[in-house]
Design an enzyme around this catalytic site. Structure first.
Site, PDB file in Angstrom:
ATOM      1  N   LYS A  23      -6.866  -5.345   6.427  1.00  0.00           N
ATOM      2  CA  LYS A  23      -5.996  -6.536   6.423  1.00  0.00           C
ATOM      3  C   LYS A  23      -4.524  -6.160   6.388  1.00  0.00           C
ATOM      4  CE  LYS A  23      -7.925  -8.397   2.777  1.00  0.00           C
ATOM      5  NZ  LYS A  23      -9.173  -7.612   2.641  1.00  0.00           N
ATOM      6  N   THR A  24      -4.170  -5.291   5.451  1.00  0.00           N
ATOM      7  CA  THR A  24      -2.751  -4.954   5.283  1.00  0.00           C
ATOM      8  C   THR A  24      -2.204  -4.258   6.517  1.00  0.00           C
ATOM      9  OG1 THR A  24      -2.961  -4.825   2.877  1.00  0.00           O
ATOM     10  CG2 THR A  24      -1.099  -3.674   3.866  1.00  0.00           C
TER      11      THR A  24
ATOM     12  N   GLU B 104      -1.928 -12.080   5.025  1.00  0.00           N
ATOM     13  CA  GLU B 104      -3.309 -11.680   4.765  1.00  0.00           C
ATOM     14  C   GLU B 104      -4.107 -12.849   4.196  1.00  0.00           C
ATOM     15  OE1 GLU B 104      -3.889  -8.037   2.583  1.00  0.00           O
ATOM     16  OE2 GLU B 104      -1.925  -7.292   3.196  1.00  0.00           O
TER      17      GLU B 104
END
Length: 461
Positions: free
Chosen positions: A116-117, A159
């Site tokens: 995600k990051t 996110e």
């Protein structure tokens, strides 16, 4: 509606909390917050006008706030939470504030068990370099925005975290789902079936006319995408079954390169300065987002050449005398395996790995998967399990037990060393030119990478 002139954050120094606080500050909202320890993030917030209290939590800190924000780790007994309840101040979970942003028209949410990051960082880079001036909220420190959050005039990029089910609050216009695995099972009643149901619900919440960009090489995600109703879904990955494909993924310098195909037609070549097939696939997902919002492939290919990953995502601390010191946030078996494979891509290099397991619950649920994840580590050191305050110890779940399982699978010895000073001393003893030293974990193991880098650099002076 936010409808608040002053917002107070309990545990303001966290990655997600600090980003939200920074965006509100930049939008003209008064912000206060508290945290048990100072950090670069709290100092950065203070520098732009936040009132930050460091040390013990205190009921007095919520005075004058219209809204109090807390994270999953903050207990109901926290004195600031109690004071907000007593005074009738609105209290929101962090995800409720994030929903305020992600439920706006045009918002882009990046979801998945892993990546995600990094994928958020890549999407933010493309939109920033493409002149779209996004509002960015990322769970890491990103160079292109100078931190964890940035307010812009363009679309929101953030996110969407499944770990505590909070992504079920969001209704984005575009979402990416990078992968789906058994993780954070303590929030899903120990059931992967519940996790699959959660991702299916999340995808269904994309607004009408929106887009779901789904990793099509994952059979569970493909099924979820194919069964989704009321949302356009496109699949990406390596296999020929996907509309968007990354092909000929290969090492390129210290990074990775590949060709982008859509429906069999070559669109461009992408060259990333960070290694790993997983990063190639993450960048493909972000590129599809960029294409959807009107960026050209030439623009995006050029932007990717300057990609600097978020802090603690394959972060190179030093390259000294042919020893490379890298730190990574990898804390799940899939992440560990991918990070080790990325380190191994530089042909002929030995990988010396230090892994800090995080949480007794994760280690318990995924013990077998962890024992099978370290095949690309030529030398491996484990630390004791890094556990957040209050997490109950699970009998028999230890780093020593994990070491026995890894040794059985790899045939190589695994050391368990408790003190960081002793780990550093052992690394200095065994590391030699041609090695990549890789520290991994979601806790504070990065301090060992930092200390080793400083020691190696001092020897060259």
């Amino acid at each position: 509606m936010l409808n608040a002139q002053k917002v107070h954050f309990i545990a303001i120094g966290g990655y997600g909390m600090s980003g939200l606080a920074m965006v509100l500050l930049q939008q003209g909202v008064r912000v206060s917050g508290s945290d048990v320890a100072a950090s670069e993030r709290t100092k950065q917030l203070e520098a732009v006008g936040a009132e930050v209290h460091i040390g013990a939590h205190d009921a007095a800190y919520v005075e004058g706030a219209d809204l109090v924000i807390y994270s999953t780790q903050v207990p109901a007994s926290n004195p600031e939470m109690a004071a907000a309840r007593e005074q009738g101040i609105r209290i929101w979970h962090r995800s409720e504030l994030l929903a305020y942003f992600l439920n706006q028209p045009g918002a882009i949410a990046l979801a998945g068990t892993h990546g995600k990051t990094t994928t958020t960082s890549m999407t933010a880079l493309l939109l920033e370099k493409g002149g779209l001036d996004p509002t960015v909220l990322v769970g890491g420190e990103l160079k292109v925005i100078g931190g964890t959050g940035k307010a812009g005039r363009g679309p929101v990029v953030a996110e969407a975290d499944e770990s505590d089910r909070s992504f079920l609050r969001y209704h984005p216009t575009i979402t990416v789902i990078t992968n789906m695995e058994a993780e954070h099972l303590e929030h899903w009643n120990g059931s992967f079936e519940e996790i699959k149901q959660g991702f299916a619900q999340y995808l269904s919440q994309v607004v009408p006319g929106g887009l779901g960009i789904v990793m099509g090489d994952d059979p569970n995600l493909r099924l979820i995408g194919e069964q989704a109703k009321g949302v356009e879904v496109v699949f990406y990955g390596e296999s020929e079954a996907n509309e968007w494909r990354a092909v000929n993924i290969r090492p390129h310098g210290t990074g990775v390169a590949y060709e982008v195909l859509r429906a069999g037609h070559r669109l461009c070549t992408i060259e990333l300065p960070v290694p790993g097939k997983h990063n190639a696939l993450n960048s493909l997902a972000a590129l599809i987002v960029g294409s959807r919002v009107g960026l050209s492939f030439a623009q995006m290919a050029e932007a990717y050449r300057s990609f600097g990953n978020a802090k603690r995502r394959f972060q190179v601390w030093a390259e000294v005398n042919d020893v490379v010191v890298v730190d990574d946030y990898a804390h799940h078996p899939t992440e560990v395996r991918a990070t080790l494979q990325a380190a191994k891509e530089r042909e002929g290099r030995r990988v010396v790995a230090v892994f800090q397991p995080q949480r007794y619950s994760r280690t318990h649920w995924l013990m077998k998967e962890f024992t099978e994840a370290f095949g690309d580590a030529d030398e491996l050191i484990l630390t004791p399990i890094y556990s957040p305050p209050g997490e109950p110890v699970i009998p028999g779940v230890t780093s020593e037990a994990l070491a026995v399982g890894i040794q059985a699978n790899t045939g190589r010895p695994v050391e368990v060393i408790e003190a960081k000073e002793a780990i550093l001393a052992r690394l200095i003893e065994i590391v030699r030119p041609g090695d990549t030293v890789l520290t991994m974990g979601a806790g504070d193991i990065w301090t060992v990478a930092k200390a080793l880098a400083e020691r190696l650099q001092a020897t060259t002076v």
